[in-house]
Design a protein around this motif. Sequence first.
Motif, mmCIF file in Angstrom:
data_model
loop_
_atom_site.group_PDB
_atom_site.id
_atom_site.type_symbol
_atom_site.label_atom_id
_atom_site.label_comp_id
_atom_site.label_asym_id
_atom_site.label_seq_id
_atom_site.Cartn_x
_atom_site.Cartn_y
_atom_site.Cartn_z
ATOM 1 N N GLU A 215 0.880 -1.161 -0.051
ATOM 2 C CA GLU A 215 0.024 -0.067 0.043
ATOM 3 C C GLU A 215 0.790 1.113 0.114
ATOM 4 O O GLU A 215 1.722 1.572 0.992
ATOM 5 C CB GLU A 215 -0.897 -0.062 1.061
ATOM 6 N N SER A 216 0.746 2.138 -0.949
ATOM 7 C CA SER A 216 1.630 3.264 -0.928
ATOM 8 C C SER A 216 0.672 4.561 -1.752
ATOM 9 O O SER A 216 -0.127 4.145 -2.668
ATOM 10 C CB SER A 216 2.897 3.199 -1.826
ATOM 11 N N PRO A 217 1.031 5.715 -1.246
ATOM 12 C CA PRO A 217 0.178 6.804 -2.318
ATOM 13 C C PRO A 217 0.381 6.620 -3.239
ATOM 14 O O PRO A 217 1.697 6.637 -3.963
ATOM 15 C CB PRO A 217 0.772 8.184 -1.326
ATOM 16 N N GLY A 218 -0.286 6.875 -4.415
ATOM 17 C CA GLY A 218 -0.078 6.698 -5.676
ATOM 18 C C GLY A 218 -0.328 5.562 -6.248
ATOM 19 O O GLY A 218 -0.226 5.511 -7.738
ATOM 20 N N HIS A 219 -0.365 4.273 -5.604
ATOM 21 C CA HIS A 219 -0.637 3.042 -6.176
ATOM 22 C C HIS A 219 -1.971 3.024 -6.762
ATOM 23 O O HIS A 219 -2.883 3.468 -5.859
ATOM 24 C CB HIS A 219 -0.425 1.818 -5.325
ATOM 25 N N ARG A 220 -2.370 2.484 -7.813
ATOM 26 C CA ARG A 220 -3.773 2.247 -8.290
ATOM 27 C C ARG A 220 -4.028 0.772 -8.751
ATOM 28 O O ARG A 220 -3.136 0.193 -9.517
ATOM 29 C CB ARG A 220 -4.141 3.206 -9.775
ATOM 30 N N VAL A 221 -4.984 0.446 -8.304
ATOM 31 C CA VAL A 221 -5.561 -1.162 -8.550
ATOM 32 C C VAL A 221 -6.590 -0.974 -9.746
ATOM 33 O O VAL A 221 -7.593 0.051 -9.609
ATOM 34 C CB VAL A 221 -6.285 -1.568 -7.252
#
Length: 671
Positions: A215-221
């Motif tokens: 989980e990290s800011p900027g990661h998109r699923v």
Amino acid sequence: MSEIRFEEIKMSAGGFERECNPLPRLEQLKSVPWPVEVGPDMPQQDAKYINYGCGTPLLPYLLQDNYNRDRKTRSFKTAVLENEFLKAVFLTELGGRLWSLIYKPLNRELLYVNPVFQPTNVAYRNAWFSGGVEWNMGIPAHNPFTCDKPFFALLKDGDTPVLRMYEWDRIRNAPFQVDFYLPPNSPLLYVRTRLINPHKREIPAYWFSNIAVPESPGHRVLAPASKAYTFDYSESRFAVKAANIPEEKGIDVTYPTNIYTANDFFFRIEDGERPWITSLDNEGCGLIQASTRELKGRKLFVWGMNAGGRKWQEFLSVPGAPYIEIQAGLGRTQVECIPLPAKSEYEWLEVYGYLQADSGTVHGSDWQKACDEVETRLNRFATIDQLEQELKRSRETAETKPDEIIQRGSGWGALERRLNGLSETQNFVSKGIIFPDSSMNREQEDWLSLLENGFFPDNPPVSRPKSYMTDNRWLKLLEKMPPQYTGWEANYHCGLMHYTAGEIETALDYLDKSIKSAKNLWAYRALALIYLKKNMSEKALEFMDMAWGLSQGMPELADEYCRMLCSLEQFDRCEDILKQMNQDLLSRPRVQIARIQTCFEKKDYDTAEDLLNKIVLADIRECETTLTDTWFSIKAAQEAQKRKCSVNQEIVEHVRQHLKPPANIDFRMHE
């Protein structure tokens, strides 16, 4: 060149003992209140199997709750599957978890690898740990084998080595099989799965591959869907409802760090669309998972960014190591099973690998273009038709007998084979799955005696029963025993088997016979729990008193007894029992909860709060709010004391709105 080898890894780990809780759980551990409601915006075709095969009792499995948070460096056995592009590491003694998947050209880890092994109370049998890819089958939950040793075997598909995992599930009475392989020069790990129904009747089938990624800011699923199903977590209901993708109520939920509370999003992939899911970083890079069409479900799970969600992340790991889950399953949601017809099977193929897409496109405002970009890149590795062809091509290998069993699982598959009158050399459920007699141990020996000799040994009543059954075929064998051979334990097992079948009065009769044969804590305790469920509290307490008196201070029964006394508001009796306990029992977290509640009832709020603030409830259940509910109750009582009045609704609402629980006890997933 592809190879398989066996190694050990070391990591910081909480203590975990494989010996189970000796007290059988008569109900399931619930994180979901069954039955689930279906919202009006879910079409009938999607709601068809909601609740089907769900809410299954825990028996014949026992709880795995013998763990702690005393972390030390410990060793774990692994199987390593490696080729020129990928290195896959499996924890063979922990459900076959795919623990690590490294893309070698960039030396990049594609999964979330937890820096610690820390069991917590999340799975069907309690113990669960986060990280890697978990293979969940049988019942809608983290499966019974997630902290157990399944079978592992070796064979070859041409020149490609195959690592096979399989086991026998005792609830569905059916096997599953997973073949892992890395063809030479393949940038994708292949995972081929079979769920087999050996019976002449339909059984519920369930599967979800649970994939942990950072989980990290900027990661998109991303997944190829514009709609999803999620849950309504309101106090009055638990229901499946529809949601929009990517934005729901003004929030782009495809960026996990945008989501405040714990939530699930089941992507509604249209029939005919290629099923896949990916988690991509700011540069458009990350793990891609795809499959053949049979595995149509895809899901995103987040713990949420609120205090409780952050607490769970740290509780499962260490500070600063958060993760999310992307998943792939047979059903569209995890509150359903799919009917598996008699004498048939489901099979599918998954692939896992590294994907690099155009970052501007996948993070752009056009959702359809973002998904198209991912699928275009994925097709360069393998199209959906290629995967379907590979599934058919590998069917012969899936039916091939393994060359060597490298790890033995449980003996229940072998016992089932013997029940069916088959020897080791005869084909049982599949040529590819071997359950040797040598896998049977003391857990199966009494049932084998019943099968072959016609009687169930009457072990000393002070000894714990070796195992349990719920299958009606074994009940019939028990009830055929001559009365002179039917002792306390045979009657006890008959009682529990009738109970799990919903035949309560018959169960009570058998448990009474068990006690008449020989006084034993097991039957007394079962009677107590059944009468508690029947709202006959005095009888329940009477039988639990009997069980406690015979238990010689059994720690697990101490937890249950204290919980029962507090739930029935028998605080004086609870205080008396606490005074009889030694320091080891008093230090157990669930016993400490009872101490806190007795202090609270005596209006000793300061002592109750002091005890509560020091507690480490290692087995707090996912969705459980015992600690914060108790804290708010203490605060409301203290506020009422200040105002010199009784606790009222205004005070309760005031403390909940204006006071913040200590971070160490705040596990609230939904505020």
